[in-house]
Scaffold this motif. Structure first.
Motif, PDB file in Angstrom:
ATOM      1  N   LEU A  75      90.581 115.133  24.247  1.00 46.03           N
ATOM      2  CA  LEU A  75      89.494 114.379  23.611  1.00 46.03           C
ATOM      3  C   LEU A  75      88.415 114.044  24.625  1.00 46.03           C
ATOM      4  N   ALA A  76      87.296 114.751  24.540  1.00 48.24           N
ATOM      5  CA  ALA A  76      86.159 114.547  25.442  1.00 48.24           C
ATOM      6  C   ALA A  76      85.089 115.573  25.112  1.00 48.24           C
ATOM      7  N   THR A  77      83.973 115.466  25.776  1.00 44.78           N
ATOM      8  CA  THR A  77      82.951 116.507  25.762  1.00 44.78           C
ATOM      9  C   THR A  77      82.996 117.176  27.127  1.00 44.78           C
ATOM     10  N   TRP A  78      82.955 118.511  27.107  1.00 42.48           N
ATOM     11  CA  TRP A  78      83.145 119.294  28.328  1.00 42.48           C
ATOM     12  C   TRP A  78      82.069 120.349  28.496  1.00 42.48           C
ATOM     13  N   ASN A  79      81.653 120.582  29.731  1.00 41.69           N
ATOM     14  CA  ASN A  79      80.849 121.747  30.087  1.00 41.69           C
ATOM     15  C   ASN A  79      81.810 122.775  30.646  1.00 41.69           C
ATOM     16  N   THR A  80      81.628 124.039  30.261  1.00 42.22           N
ATOM     17  CA  THR A  80      82.525 125.098  30.700  1.00 42.22           C
ATOM     18  C   THR A  80      81.722 126.212  31.349  1.00 42.22           C
ATOM     19  N   THR A  81      82.263 126.754  32.448  1.00 40.54           N
ATOM     20  CA  THR A  81      81.649 127.898  33.118  1.00 40.54           C
ATOM     21  C   THR A  81      82.741 128.872  33.510  1.00 40.54           C
ATOM     22  N   GLY A  82      82.390 130.152  33.604  1.00 38.76           N
ATOM     23  CA  GLY A  82      83.337 131.176  34.032  1.00 38.76           C
ATOM     24  C   GLY A  82      82.706 132.545  33.932  1.00 38.76           C
ATOM     25  N   GLN A  83      83.498 133.561  34.214  1.00 38.70           N
ATOM     26  CA  GLN A  83      83.040 134.939  34.118  1.00 38.70           C
ATOM     27  C   GLN A  83      84.117 135.783  33.472  1.00 38.70           C
ATOM     28  N   VAL A  84      83.703 136.775  32.686  1.00 38.97           N
ATOM     29  CA  VAL A  84      84.637 137.717  32.083  1.00 38.97           C
ATOM     30  C   VAL A  84      85.002 138.749  33.144  1.00 38.97           C
ATOM     31  N   VAL A  85      86.303 138.944  33.335  1.00 34.28           N
ATOM     32  CA  VAL A  85      86.785 139.886  34.334  1.00 34.28           C
ATOM     33  C   VAL A  85      86.375 141.303  33.953  1.00 34.28           C
ATOM     34  N   GLY A  86      85.962 142.069  34.936  1.00 32.12           N
ATOM     35  CA  GLY A  86      85.656 143.477  34.704  1.00 32.12           C
ATOM     36  C   GLY A  86      84.188 143.758  34.465  1.00 32.12           C
ATOM     37  N   ASP A  87      83.540 142.961  33.595  1.00 32.31           N
ATOM     38  CA  ASP A  87      82.136 143.247  33.330  1.00 32.31           C
ATOM     39  C   ASP A  87      81.207 142.173  33.870  1.00 32.31           C
ATOM     40  N   GLY A  88      81.744 141.098  34.443  1.00 32.03           N
ATOM     41  CA  GLY A  88      80.928 140.080  35.086  1.00 32.03           C
ATOM     42  C   GLY A  88      80.079 139.231  34.167  1.00 32.03           C
ATOM     43  N   VAL A  89      80.325 139.271  32.861  1.00 28.32           N
ATOM     44  CA  VAL A  89      79.555 138.473  31.916  1.00 28.32           C
ATOM     45  C   VAL A  89      79.813 136.987  32.183  1.00 28.32           C
ATOM     46  N   THR A  90      78.746 136.227  32.297  1.00 29.25           N
ATOM     47  CA  THR A  90      78.849 134.794  32.539  1.00 29.25           C
ATOM     48  C   THR A  90      79.117 134.053  31.242  1.00 29.25           C
ATOM     49  N   VAL A  91      80.001 133.063  31.316  1.00 31.31           N
ATOM     50  CA  VAL A  91      80.326 132.206  30.186  1.00 31.31           C
ATOM     51  C   VAL A  91      79.839 130.794  30.533  1.00 31.31           C
ATOM     52  N   VAL A  92      78.974 130.232  29.680  1.00 26.59           N
ATOM     53  CA  VAL A  92      78.463 128.879  29.874  1.00 26.59           C
ATOM     54  C   VAL A  92      78.449 128.198  28.514  1.00 26.59           C
ATOM     55  N   GLY A  93      78.982 126.998  28.440  1.00 29.12           N
ATOM     56  CA  GLY A  93      78.995 126.333  27.146  1.00 29.12           C
ATOM     57  C   GLY A  93      79.406 124.883  27.204  1.00 29.12           C
ATOM     58  N   THR A  94      79.410 124.294  26.036  1.00 29.21           N
ATOM     59  CA  THR A  94      79.815 122.907  25.863  1.00 29.21           C
ATOM     60  C   THR A  94      80.752 122.833  24.670  1.00 29.21           C
ATOM     61  N   GLY A  95      81.757 121.995  24.790  1.00 29.23           N
ATOM     62  CA  GLY A  95      82.668 121.765  23.681  1.00 29.23           C
ATOM     63  C   GLY A  95      83.019 120.294  23.594  1.00 29.23           C
ATOM     64  N   THR A  96      83.148 119.810  22.382  1.00 27.74           N
ATOM     65  CA  THR A  96      83.521 118.414  22.170  1.00 27.74           C
ATOM     66  C   THR A  96      84.726 118.360  21.251  1.00 27.74           C
ATOM     67  N   TYR A  97      85.766 117.687  21.704  1.00 26.03           N
ATOM     68  CA  TYR A  97      86.954 117.417  20.896  1.00 26.03           C
ATOM     69  C   TYR A  97      86.920 115.945  20.510  1.00 26.03           C
ATOM     70  N   ARG A  98      87.147 115.653  19.222  1.00 26.42           N
ATOM     71  CA  ARG A  98      87.182 114.256  18.771  1.00 26.42           C
ATOM     72  C   ARG A  98      88.193 114.117  17.650  1.00 26.42           C
ATOM     73  N   ARG A  99      88.796 112.951  17.584  1.00 26.24           N
ATOM     74  CA  ARG A  99      89.758 112.661  16.524  1.00 26.24           C
ATOM     75  C   ARG A  99      89.031 112.347  15.241  1.00 26.24           C
ATOM     76  N   LEU A 100      89.522 112.872  14.137  1.00 28.48           N
ATOM     77  CA  LEU A 100      88.920 112.604  12.837  1.00 28.48           C
ATOM     78  C   LEU A 100      89.531 111.344  12.221  1.00 28.48           C
ATOM     79  N   PRO A 101      88.836 110.725  11.268  1.00 27.39           N
ATOM     80  CA  PRO A 101      89.404 109.554  10.589  1.00 27.39           C
ATOM     81  C   PRO A 101      90.787 109.887  10.024  1.00 27.39           C
TER      82      PRO A 101
END
Length: 162
Positions: free
Chosen positions: A11-37
């Motif tokens: 449970l949080a908001t996260w920034n994510t970074t990484g690279q796909v192996v082999g082709d070097g594609v960059t991964v950049v994003g944000t994800g938020t996990y939250r509990r529902l009512p």
């Protein structure tokens, strides 16, 4: 396994970074996990860019998967949601399994980090998708009963293999 206690670390908001192996594609994003009512489900909002592909999705985690663990439904631009399975692999590692993709998430890699290892089936064998630098960093801590770690903003299910 409907109780969400073991999932509270995500449970949080996260920034994510990484690279796909082999082709070097960059991964950049944000994800938020939250509990529902009602506290029986967790919502995960995904906004990630892999190379030139922009993916926005919504996931619901909760209930029991028919093979054990929690059900995880992913909604994106596809006509039907993708069903995945999330289990507690050991005391600190969550295992996410979908069509030709699996992920190990370690939400206790540090107080402000979560480690993730994405794999997919390629020519019948499992192979790593992201290299060793794939990480999520906490942006904000959500106000819940227990707020801990969480999110890897990476496409899921057959989206990685297609």
């Amino acid at each position: 396994m409907n109780a969400l206690g073991p999932l509270l670390p995500i449970l949080a908001t996260w920034n994510t970074t990484g690279q796909v192996v082999g082709d070097g594609v960059t991964v950049v994003g944000t994800g938020t996990y939250r509990r529902l009512p009602g506290e029986s489900w967790i919502a995960h909002d995904v906004d990630v860019v892999m190379g030139t592909d922009h993916v926005v999705a919504h996931e619901l985690i909760g209930g029991e998967h028919s093979s054990g663990g929690w059900a995880m439904y992913a909604f994106d631009s596809a006509a039907q949601p993708t069903l995945m399975r999330l289990t507690l692999q050991d005391d600190t590692t969550l295992l996410l399994e979908g069509d030709n993709v699996r992920t190990r998430l370690d939400p206790r890699a540090g107080t402000e980090r979560m480690r993730a290892e994405w794999e997919r089936v390629d020519d019948g064998a499992w192979g790593t998708v992201d290299d060793s630098d794939s990480r999520s960093h906490r942006v904000t801590r959500l106000h819940t009963f227990v707020a801990i770690v969480g999110s890897v903003s990476t496409p899921f299910g057959n989206r990685l293999s297609g």
